[in-house]
Write a protein that holds these residues in place. Structure first.
Motif, PDB file in Angstrom:
ATOM      1  N   ASP A 210      -7.013   7.572   2.873  1.00  0.00           N
ATOM      2  CA  ASP A 210      -6.060   6.505   2.601  1.00  0.00           C
ATOM      3  C   ASP A 210      -6.014   6.305   1.098  1.00  0.00           C
ATOM      4  O   ASP A 210      -7.033   6.020   0.467  1.00  0.00           O
ATOM      5  CB  ASP A 210      -6.515   5.211   3.297  1.00  0.00           C
ATOM      6  CG  ASP A 210      -5.531   4.074   3.104  1.00  0.00           C
ATOM      7  OD1 ASP A 210      -4.443   4.319   2.535  1.00  0.00           O
ATOM      8  OD2 ASP A 210      -5.848   2.946   3.487  1.00  0.00           O
TER       9      ASP A 210
ATOM     10  N   SER B 272      -4.356   3.980  -0.494  1.00  0.00           N
ATOM     11  CA  SER B 272      -3.726   2.682  -0.726  1.00  0.00           C
ATOM     12  C   SER B 272      -4.210   2.009  -1.999  1.00  0.00           C
ATOM     13  O   SER B 272      -3.620   1.051  -2.445  1.00  0.00           O
ATOM     14  CB  SER B 272      -3.937   1.753   0.478  1.00  0.00           C
ATOM     15  OG  SER B 272      -5.307   1.559   0.701  1.00  0.00           O
ATOM     16  N   ASN B 273      -5.285   2.504  -2.613  1.00  0.00           N
ATOM     17  CA  ASN B 273      -5.724   1.949  -3.884  1.00  0.00           C
ATOM     18  C   ASN B 273      -4.856   2.420  -5.039  1.00  0.00           C
ATOM     19  O   ASN B 273      -4.957   1.918  -6.136  1.00  0.00           O
ATOM     20  CB  ASN B 273      -7.187   2.314  -4.158  1.00  0.00           C
ATOM     21  CG  ASN B 273      -8.121   1.582  -3.229  1.00  0.00           C
ATOM     22  OD1 ASN B 273      -7.773   0.545  -2.682  1.00  0.00           O
ATOM     23  ND2 ASN B 273      -9.304   2.126  -3.029  1.00  0.00           N
TER      24      ASN B 273
ATOM     25  N   ARG C  42       0.332   5.286   1.300  1.00  0.00           N
ATOM     26  CA  ARG C  42      -0.564   6.144   2.073  1.00  0.00           C
ATOM     27  C   ARG C  42       0.033   7.539   2.133  1.00  0.00           C
ATOM     28  O   ARG C  42       1.225   7.705   2.358  1.00  0.00           O
ATOM     29  CB  ARG C  42      -0.700   5.567   3.482  1.00  0.00           C
ATOM     30  CG  ARG C  42      -1.829   6.143   4.297  1.00  0.00           C
ATOM     31  CD  ARG C  42      -2.076   5.300   5.560  1.00  0.00           C
ATOM     32  NE  ARG C  42      -0.931   5.266   6.450  1.00  0.00           N
ATOM     33  CZ  ARG C  42      -0.735   6.129   7.454  1.00  0.00           C
ATOM     34  NH1 ARG C  42      -1.602   7.067   7.689  1.00  0.00           N
ATOM     35  NH2 ARG C  42       0.328   6.026   8.219  1.00  0.00           N
TER      36      ARG C  42
ATOM     37  N   SER D 253       0.832  -1.207   0.000  1.00  0.00           N
ATOM     38  CA  SER D 253       0.000   0.000   0.000  1.00  0.00           C
ATOM     39  C   SER D 253       0.863   1.252   0.000  1.00  0.00           C
ATOM     40  O   SER D 253       2.027   1.217   0.380  1.00  0.00           O
ATOM     41  CB  SER D 253      -0.934   0.015   1.213  1.00  0.00           C
ATOM     42  OG  SER D 253      -0.185   0.175   2.399  1.00  0.00           O
TER      43      SER D 253
END
Length: 181
Positions: free
Chosen positions: A136, A138-139, A129, A127
């Motif tokens: 977040d 993280s995608n 961040r 991920s």
């Protein structure tokens, strides 16, 4: 044959120069969506024959096509035709990375040239961040953040590769990020 002509009119296509340079009578065209066409001069008929090559799915999830009894990865053909080549590009030094992780998605927007020595490191990242934000991200991945800045990305991947830490912080364009490996 009319269907192939219609498909070619609807897609943006370019000639793949590396393979097509081998033979003036047998040309390879690649669409930005990953469709591969061969155009061959047929002397007896005095015209060009156009064929949409059938993709051959493999066990590892990548699509391939057979061109003159040689197997080529569709992602590689699309990347070599549509993406800007890195300044230090050598065919054997670079691999094609699928940004969304879907090996069957061979659209030019989903492909990225990455040095072989960093490709596995890029896949090890769990991920990313943005620190200081509640959001977040993280995608997203490192290519979304700094993909155009190839030198920064490769330097960061080298640090991640050589680090024993599970998390690594870095600054980019005034923002601080944390990468979890």
């Amino acid at each position: 044959m009319k269907g192939v002509y219609k498909d070619m009119e609807e897609e943006r296509i370019r000639q793949h120069s590396i393979i097509s340079d081998y033979d003036d009578e047998y040309l390879i065209y690649v669409s930005e969506f990953g469709t591969i066409y061969t155009i061959k001069w047929v002397e007896e008929k005095g015209k060009w024959k156009i064929r949409n090559l059938r993709e051959i799915p493999s066990n590892d999830g990548y699509s391939r096509v057979d061109i003159r009894h040689r197997c080529y990865m569709v992602s590689r053909l699309v990347a070599e035709t549509w993406l800007p080549m890195p300044v230090d590009f050598k065919h054997y030094d670079y691999e094609v990375h699928h940004i969304d992780g879907n090996r069957a998605n061979n659209k030019k927007e989903n492909l990225y040239f990455i040095k072989k020595k960093y490709h596995k490191t890029l896949h090890c990242i769990k991920s990313v961040r943005k620190l200081g934000d509640k959001e977040d991200i993280s995608n997203f991945n490192l290519i979304d953040i700094c993909g155009e800045d190839r030198w920064f990305l490769e330097d960061l991947l080298e640090k991640i590769k050589n680090s024993n830490e599970k998390k690594l912080k870095f600054n980019y364009q005034g923002n601080t990020y944390e990468v979890a490996v």
